[in-house]
Design a protein around this motif. Structure first.
Motif, PDB file in Angstrom:
ATOM      1  N   TYR A 137       6.515 -10.756 -26.155  1.00 54.53           N
ATOM      2  CA  TYR A 137       5.319 -10.829 -26.982  1.00 54.53           C
ATOM      3  C   TYR A 137       4.442  -9.620 -26.645  1.00 54.53           C
ATOM      4  O   TYR A 137       4.364  -9.212 -25.477  1.00 54.53           O
ATOM      5  N   PRO A 138       3.778  -9.027 -27.642  1.00 57.65           N
ATOM      6  CA  PRO A 138       3.003  -7.807 -27.398  1.00 57.65           C
ATOM      7  C   PRO A 138       1.926  -7.952 -26.320  1.00 57.65           C
ATOM      8  O   PRO A 138       1.556  -6.970 -25.681  1.00 57.65           O
ATOM      9  N   ASP A 139       1.430  -9.177 -26.132  1.00 60.08           N
ATOM     10  CA  ASP A 139       0.366  -9.370 -25.137  1.00 60.08           C
ATOM     11  C   ASP A 139       0.896  -9.609 -23.725  1.00 60.08           C
ATOM     12  O   ASP A 139       0.123  -9.686 -22.767  1.00 60.08           O
ATOM     13  N   ALA A 140       2.229  -9.725 -23.564  1.00 63.37           N
ATOM     14  CA  ALA A 140       2.796 -10.120 -22.275  1.00 63.37           C
ATOM     15  C   ALA A 140       2.608  -9.060 -21.191  1.00 63.37           C
ATOM     16  O   ALA A 140       1.976  -9.314 -20.159  1.00 63.37           O
ATOM     17  N   ARG A 141       3.161  -7.889 -21.394  1.00 58.96           N
ATOM     18  CA  ARG A 141       3.094  -6.855 -20.358  1.00 58.96           C
ATOM     19  C   ARG A 141       1.654  -6.461 -20.025  1.00 58.96           C
ATOM     20  O   ARG A 141       1.305  -6.360 -18.835  1.00 58.96           O
ATOM     21  N   PRO A 142       0.777  -6.241 -21.022  1.00 64.50           N
ATOM     22  CA  PRO A 142      -0.610  -5.898 -20.675  1.00 64.50           C
ATOM     23  C   PRO A 142      -1.313  -6.976 -19.858  1.00 64.50           C
ATOM     24  O   PRO A 142      -2.085  -6.667 -18.940  1.00 64.50           O
ATOM     25  N   CYS A 143      -1.062  -8.235 -20.176  1.00 61.19           N
ATOM     26  CA  CYS A 143      -1.680  -9.333 -19.435  1.00 61.19           C
ATOM     27  C   CYS A 143      -1.207  -9.331 -17.982  1.00 61.19           C
ATOM     28  O   CYS A 143      -2.018  -9.426 -17.048  1.00 61.19           O
TER      29      CYS A 143
END
Length: 217
Positions: free
Chosen positions: A84-90
Motif C-alpha cells: 500500500y502506498p502509505d506502508a513504507r512512509p509510515c
C-alpha cells in the motif's frame, strides 16, 4: 502508557493482496469476480478464508497447491508494487520517531524471504512459518512482545482483522490499531474489540501523528 514499539500485520495492512487472490482465481479456473464474491461470503459468515477454495474444488490442499504453483513457475508472490502506498512512509516515520518497528503476520517462509528482500525500514520481521505459531494463538503475541523488548502495554499491534489481529492482541495485553481496508476490515464486526482499539485509521499515514499525540511528543 507510552508506546515504545509498533508491530504490523502484513496482508491487507501493509500488502494489498488483490493481485494474489486474483492469481488464485486464475489457478482454479474461475472468474476473479466470482472468487471474490465467494471469498467475501465466507468471511461474512465467520469462516476461514481457506474455505473459499473448497467451494470450487472440494478437498483442495492449499499447502500442496502452493508447491504445485511454485514448480510450474507460478508461485505466490508480491513486490514493492503491491505495498500500500502509505506502508513504507509510515514504517520509516515511526522508526525515525525512535520506536521499535516490526512486522508480524501469518505468512509463509517464501513470503518472509520476500519481505526481507524489500528492505523495509523495520527492526523485526516475524512470520508464522518462521516462529512456528500463527495468529490468533496467544503464543504468537507473546512472541511479538518478546521481540518488542518492552511491556505488552507499550506495544501497539496494527491490523485489519478484528478476529485474528485485534481481539487476540488485546487479550495478550497489547494496545491495538484497526486499519479499515481489505475484505476483513470492511466486513467483520466485533464491537467490543473495535471499541477497545486505541486508534482507528483509514490510512497508515494517520498513525505517526496519533502516536505522537498519545505519547505527548
Amino acid at each position: 502508557m507510552r508506546l515504545e514499539a509498533v508491530f504490523f500485520d502484513v496482508g491487507e495492512t501493509l500488502v494489498d493482496e488483490t493481485r494474489e487472490y486474483g492469481t488464485w482465481a486464475d489457478w482454479l479456473g474461475v472468474p476473479r469476480h466470482t472468487f471474490s464474491a465467494v471469498f467475501g461470503a465466507v468471511i461474512a459468515r465467520g469462516g476461514d478464508y481457506r474455505d473459499t477454495f473448497q467451494h470450487f474444488r472440494p478437498g483442495f490442499d492449499l499447502h500442496k497447491e502452493r508447491e504445485r504453483r511454485a514448480r510450474e513457475g507460478r508461485p505466490e508472490t508480491f513486490g514493492e508494487e503491491n505495498l500500500y502506498p502509505d506502508a513504507r512512509p509510515c514504517l520509516a516515520e515511526l522508526r525515525d520517531m525512535g520506536l521499535r518497528v516490526g512486522l508480524a503476520g501469518n505468512q509463509t517462509a517464501r513470503a518472509e524471504t520476500i519481505l526481507r528482500a524489500l528492505d523495509l525500514p523495520v527492526d523485526v520481521i516475524g512470520t508464522s512459518d518462521g516462529w512456528g505459531v500463527e495468529k490468533p494463538d496467544a503464543s504468537f503475541f507473546d512472541r511479538v512482545v518478546a521481540e518488542a523488548g518492552c511491556p505488552a502495554g507499550s506495544v501497539l499491534y496494527v491490523g485489519d482483522r478484528l478476529d485474528n489481529d485485534i481481539r487476540p492482541a488485546q487479550k495478550a495485553g497489547l494496545r491495538t490499531a484497526l486499519v479499515r481496508r481489505g475484505p476483513w476490515g470492511h466486513i467483520l464486526r466485533d464491537e467490543p474489540a473495535a471499541r477497545a482499539c486505541l486508534f482507528h485509521v483509514d490510512s497508515l499515514a494517520e498513525l505517526p501523528a496519533l502516536i505522537r499525540k498519545h505519547n505527548g511528543d
